[in-house]
Write a protein that holds these residues in place. Sequence first.
Motif, short mmCIF file in Angstrom:
data_model
loop_
_atom_site.label_atom_id
_atom_site.label_comp_id
_atom_site.label_asym_id
_atom_site.label_seq_id
_atom_site.Cartn_x
_atom_site.Cartn_y
_atom_site.Cartn_z
N THR A 164 -0.38 -1.80 7.89
CA THR A 164 0.63 -0.86 7.40
C THR A 164 1.97 -1.19 8.05
O THR A 164 2.07 -1.23 9.28
N THR A 178 0.86 -1.18 0.00
CA THR A 178 0.00 0.00 0.00
C THR A 178 0.89 1.23 0.00
O THR A 178 2.07 1.16 0.37
N GLU A 227 -4.27 -4.98 2.91
CA GLU A 227 -4.54 -3.54 2.94
C GLU A 227 -4.86 -3.02 4.34
O GLU A 227 -4.86 -1.81 4.58
#
Length: 218
Positions: free
Chosen positions: A183, A141, A180
Amino acid sequence: MTPPPSPEVALAQTSLLQAMIAIAPKSVRIGCRVIRDGDEAHLLPDEARSIPARQPAMRRASGAARWIAHGLLADVGVNGFAILRAPSGTPVWPDGITGSLAHDDDMAVATVAHVAHIASLGIDVEPAQPLPDDILALVATPADRTDAAERHLAGRILFCAKEAVYKAAYPLDGEVLGYEDITVDLDACRAVTKTGRKVSLAYCAAPRVVVLAFVDAG
């Protein structure tokens, strides 16, 4: 019983073990094993019944990973514990212990710790090879940070990290996460999930990519 390892297999195990020990916190026990024929025999009877996979390769890998974990548990005073596979797919650990198992086609890894020191653990292992572009497109991402990693292995480490983070976060939050939803900041060796769960990371990239994800107790 499985035959003794060849010198090449023994060297591969020793090299990876040294790299893994170097990255693990002192309160975490960690181990590895090259998967070989007959490793399915290391599954305890209850473990064998709890694992639905019937493919020989998968059962060998599960046996290898649990063989490592049995030894690590014995080191902390837990002997003969059957590490069952829960319906969610996660391994079930003894009270007071957190742990994680993983394997690729050739290598199995495992890690355990007391929950008094580490609230939850996750581990993943992958070959030290670039991640295919189509898989990287699914994993990465814009918020991920991988500058600190070797360029040709950054995608593989990122993939491994998200797999390990999921394993560490799921027992605490019970939340199913996609790539997704996680992080990763390899520069800071940390990750955060969409639920706000903060996870620390440690990794090695040679002779294999291994990522250890952990949540400190307290």
